[in-house]
Scaffold this motif. Structure first.
Motif, mmCIF file in Angstrom:
data_model
loop_
_atom_site.group_PDB
_atom_site.id
_atom_site.type_symbol
_atom_site.label_atom_id
_atom_site.label_comp_id
_atom_site.label_asym_id
_atom_site.label_seq_id
_atom_site.Cartn_x
_atom_site.Cartn_y
_atom_site.Cartn_z
ATOM 1 N N PHE A 126 14.567 -73.307 -1.476
ATOM 2 C CA PHE A 126 15.161 -72.233 -2.272
ATOM 3 C C PHE A 126 14.623 -72.276 -3.692
ATOM 4 O O PHE A 126 14.346 -73.346 -4.240
ATOM 5 N N GLY A 127 14.487 -71.100 -4.313
ATOM 6 C CA GLY A 127 14.064 -71.048 -5.708
ATOM 7 C C GLY A 127 14.372 -69.706 -6.324
ATOM 8 O O GLY A 127 14.434 -68.679 -5.642
ATOM 9 N N VAL A 128 14.577 -69.715 -7.637
ATOM 10 C CA VAL A 128 14.821 -68.493 -8.387
ATOM 11 C C VAL A 128 14.209 -68.667 -9.772
ATOM 12 O O VAL A 128 14.229 -69.774 -10.341
ATOM 13 N N GLY A 129 13.618 -67.612 -10.336
ATOM 14 C CA GLY A 129 12.987 -67.738 -11.641
ATOM 15 C C GLY A 129 12.714 -66.387 -12.270
ATOM 16 O O GLY A 129 12.795 -65.343 -11.615
ATOM 17 N N ILE A 130 12.379 -66.429 -13.553
ATOM 18 C CA ILE A 130 12.014 -65.236 -14.309
ATOM 19 C C ILE A 130 10.608 -65.462 -14.861
ATOM 20 O O ILE A 130 10.354 -66.441 -15.557
ATOM 21 N N PHE A 131 9.710 -64.557 -14.530
ATOM 22 C CA PHE A 131 8.306 -64.688 -14.913
ATOM 23 C C PHE A 131 7.938 -63.586 -15.907
ATOM 24 O O PHE A 131 8.280 -62.416 -15.707
ATOM 25 N N SER A 132 7.233 -63.970 -16.972
ATOM 26 C CA SER A 132 6.757 -62.992 -17.938
ATOM 27 C C SER A 132 5.348 -63.364 -18.373
ATOM 28 O O SER A 132 5.049 -64.551 -18.565
ATOM 29 N N ASN A 133 4.495 -62.364 -18.497
ATOM 30 C CA ASN A 133 3.132 -62.653 -18.939
ATOM 31 C C ASN A 133 2.564 -61.512 -19.759
ATOM 32 O O ASN A 133 3.049 -60.375 -19.729
ATOM 33 N N TYR A 134 1.525 -61.850 -20.526
ATOM 34 C CA TYR A 134 0.707 -60.887 -21.264
ATOM 35 C C TYR A 134 -0.747 -61.211 -20.942
ATOM 36 O O TYR A 134 -1.177 -62.361 -21.072
ATOM 37 N N ILE A 135 -1.519 -60.211 -20.543
ATOM 38 C CA ILE A 135 -2.945 -60.379 -20.286
ATOM 39 C C ILE A 135 -3.685 -59.249 -20.991
ATOM 40 O O ILE A 135 -3.302 -58.080 -20.866
ATOM 41 N N LEU A 136 -4.719 -59.590 -21.724
ATOM 42 C CA LEU A 136 -5.566 -58.578 -22.338
ATOM 43 C C LEU A 136 -7.025 -58.960 -22.167
ATOM 44 O O LEU A 136 -7.445 -60.044 -22.588
ATOM 45 N N ASP A 137 -7.785 -58.082 -21.514
ATOM 46 C CA ASP A 137 -9.232 -58.203 -21.391
ATOM 47 C C ASP A 137 -9.850 -56.945 -21.984
ATOM 48 O O ASP A 137 -9.418 -55.825 -21.654
ATOM 49 N N ALA A 138 -10.855 -57.113 -22.824
ATOM 50 C CA ALA A 138 -11.457 -55.948 -23.463
ATOM 51 C C ALA A 138 -12.893 -56.247 -23.886
ATOM 52 O O ALA A 138 -13.222 -57.372 -24.254
ATOM 53 N N LYS A 139 -13.729 -55.207 -23.823
ATOM 54 C CA LYS A 139 -15.119 -55.303 -24.281
ATOM 55 C C LYS A 139 -15.555 -53.937 -24.768
ATOM 56 O O LYS A 139 -15.392 -52.943 -24.062
ATOM 57 N N PHE A 150 -8.310 -53.761 -20.142
ATOM 58 C CA PHE A 150 -7.274 -54.055 -19.158
ATOM 59 C C PHE A 150 -6.162 -54.829 -19.860
ATOM 60 O O PHE A 150 -6.414 -55.865 -20.484
ATOM 61 N N TYR A 151 -4.951 -54.300 -19.744
ATOM 62 C CA TYR A 151 -3.775 -54.949 -20.326
ATOM 63 C C TYR A 151 -2.668 -54.943 -19.288
ATOM 64 O O TYR A 151 -2.460 -53.947 -18.573
ATOM 65 N N ARG A 152 -1.953 -56.057 -19.205
ATOM 66 C CA ARG A 152 -0.811 -56.122 -18.295
ATOM 67 C C ARG A 152 0.293 -56.962 -18.924
ATOM 68 O O ARG A 152 0.047 -58.041 -19.453
ATOM 69 N N ASN A 153 1.493 -56.419 -18.859
ATOM 70 C CA ASN A 153 2.682 -57.141 -19.282
ATOM 71 C C ASN A 153 3.712 -57.017 -18.170
ATOM 72 O O ASN A 153 4.225 -55.939 -17.912
ATOM 73 N N ASP A 154 3.969 -58.139 -17.501
ATOM 74 C CA ASP A 154 4.943 -58.175 -16.404
ATOM 75 C C ASP A 154 6.196 -58.908 -16.833
ATOM 76 O O ASP A 154 6.126 -59.936 -17.528
ATOM 77 N N LEU A 155 7.323 -58.399 -16.397
ATOM 78 C CA LEU A 155 8.600 -59.094 -16.500
ATOM 79 C C LEU A 155 9.211 -59.028 -15.114
ATOM 80 O O LEU A 155 9.514 -57.935 -14.617
ATOM 81 N N ALA A 156 9.356 -60.195 -14.461
ATOM 82 C CA ALA A 156 9.725 -60.205 -13.055
ATOM 83 C C ALA A 156 10.829 -61.212 -12.770
ATOM 84 O O ALA A 156 10.862 -62.303 -13.344
ATOM 85 N N PHE A 157 11.702 -60.834 -11.861
ATOM 86 C CA PHE A 157 12.711 -61.740 -11.312
ATOM 87 C C PHE A 157 12.283 -62.105 -9.904
ATOM 88 O O PHE A 157 12.032 -61.221 -9.072
ATOM 89 N N ALA A 158 12.160 -63.406 -9.620
ATOM 90 C CA ALA A 158 11.671 -63.871 -8.324
ATOM 91 C C ALA A 158 12.732 -64.694 -7.610
ATOM 92 O O ALA A 158 13.399 -65.541 -8.214
ATOM 93 N N LEU A 159 12.875 -64.442 -6.319
ATOM 94 C CA LEU A 159 13.825 -65.160 -5.468
ATOM 95 C C LEU A 159 13.120 -65.525 -4.176
ATOM 96 O O LEU A 159 12.491 -64.668 -3.544
#
Length: 361
Positions: A126-139, A150-159
């Motif tokens: 069993f597991g539960v967590g909150i994941f957040s990230n920022y990714i930026l790639d640019a040229k 490319f930019y991504r910002n995720d805020l996720a609840f995982a079970l």
């Protein structure tokens, strides 16, 4: 049976290593961590901590105790990122509008920055967590007119849950993630137009489901076969909108895919053991990727008394390496890996460096 397994492993490595073409866009997964990248990106058959929630939910069956991760910041930067900053300072490494003036000074350089945290609580099955990230790639293009962004910002609840069968030799895991995503994916973004995320980003809420399987033979080396079906049924981000930003468009759909891997776990002495693994990602979407080298990953880890770890591997035809110092409460990890960011005619390695610190209870 042992002979059949080893023959299958050798065939797997040989067949997937034959087609080495080159593609232009980077392949990105929902999550990648310092340990995984140090081992060539190969992790679904070997993960054994809280990251199982995001990497392979079947690996929750490997955990022995319940524990929580309170604080685990992870930072990653590309080789050229420091030079871009030195030529033109910026305040926020994950804001495109701050980065573009620096890219204009150093056109053609690849910028990469990532930050993520994953506070979680996990135990066996069993597991539960909150994941957040920022990714930026640019040229920035050589003429300064457009930016490949490319930019991504995720805020996720995982079970996640896992079911152990036949004394744990068979593990079946299920993980569900509710993901709020903000994304920019534009290879020809105007360098003189709007650059704020409110104007150029897509935002939406999606439900993502992964199913993992681990089969372990009861032999000395514990040979293991693993598979993870990701984004089962395809993940879209139109379940809700305006959760964190009000935009007119939704993030890119994520196709259902399948990753497979094999691993062995030799024990060399009472305090030294190792891990060897090979992994093939994107089995269902491999036809979309002309560069099959991007799908093949392999890694190696030596564990000295669960305190010091040395890792090395192969990722997209480039070497990877890393190490970890661990105690009951603290964990320090560093790694380096190469990512293919070039074009069909001119392959380019972006050497990246990852740093992680974690505090657990």
């Amino acid at each position: 049976m042992k002979r059949i397994l080893w023959i299958a492993l050798l065939q797997f490595i040989f067949l997937t290593a034959l087609s080495f073409n080159v593609s232009a866009r980077e392949r990105r997964s929902f999550y990648s961590g310092a340990r995984c990248q140090a081992m060539g990106g190969a992790c679904i058959a070997v993960t054994n901590d809280e990251t199982a929630l995001l990497v392979n939910p079947a690996a929750l069956g490997k955990l022995r105790d319940f524990y929580g991760t309170i604080f685990d910041p992870e930072l990653e930067f590309g080789f050229e990122t420091q030079g871009i900053y030195q030529d033109h300072n910026f305040s926020n490494p994950y804001t495109l509008s701050d980065i573009v003036p620096a890219l204009n000074v150093k056109r053609g350089a690849h910028y990469h920055a990532k930050a993520q945290v994953f506070p979680s609580f996990v135990g066996r099955n069993f597991g539960v967590g909150i994941f957040s990230n920022y990714i930026l790639d640019a040229k920035m293009a050589d003429d300064g007119s457009t930016v490949d962004a490319f930019y991504r910002n995720d805020l996720a609840f995982a079970l996640g849950f896992n079911f152990r069968l036949w004394d744990g030799r068979i593990k079946i895991g299920l993980a569900t993630k509710i993901v709020s995503r903000i994304e920019v994916d534009d290879p020809l973004l105007s360098a003189t137009g709007p650059l704020d995320y409110e104007s150029i980003a897509a935002e939406g809420l999606g439900l993502s489901n992964d199913v993992g399987l681990i089969l372990t033979a009861p032999w000395a080396l514990l040979p293991t076969i693993s598979a993870v079906a990701r984004d089962v049924g395809t993940t879209t981000f139109d379940s809700a909108e305006g959760v964190r930003m009000d935009t007119a468009t939704r993030p890119n759909m994520v196709k259902q895919d399948l990753d497979v891997a094999m691993a062995i776990f030799p024990i060399h002495s009472n305090n030294i053991r190792s891990t060897w693994t090979v992994e093939y990602r994107g089995l269902l979407t491999s036809e979309d990727e002309p560069d099959k080298a991007k799908l093949l990953h392999a890694g190696y880890e030596v564990n000295f008394g669960d305190v010091f770890f040395f890792r090395a591997g192969y990722n997209q035809r480039y070497w990877t390496a890393g190490m970890e110092l661990s105690s009951e409460r603290f964990q320090w990890q560093v790694s380096s890996y190469g990512e293919e960011v070039g074009t069909v005619d001119a392959p380019v390695e972006d050497r990246r460096y990852t740093f992680k610190f974690a505090y657990r209870f």
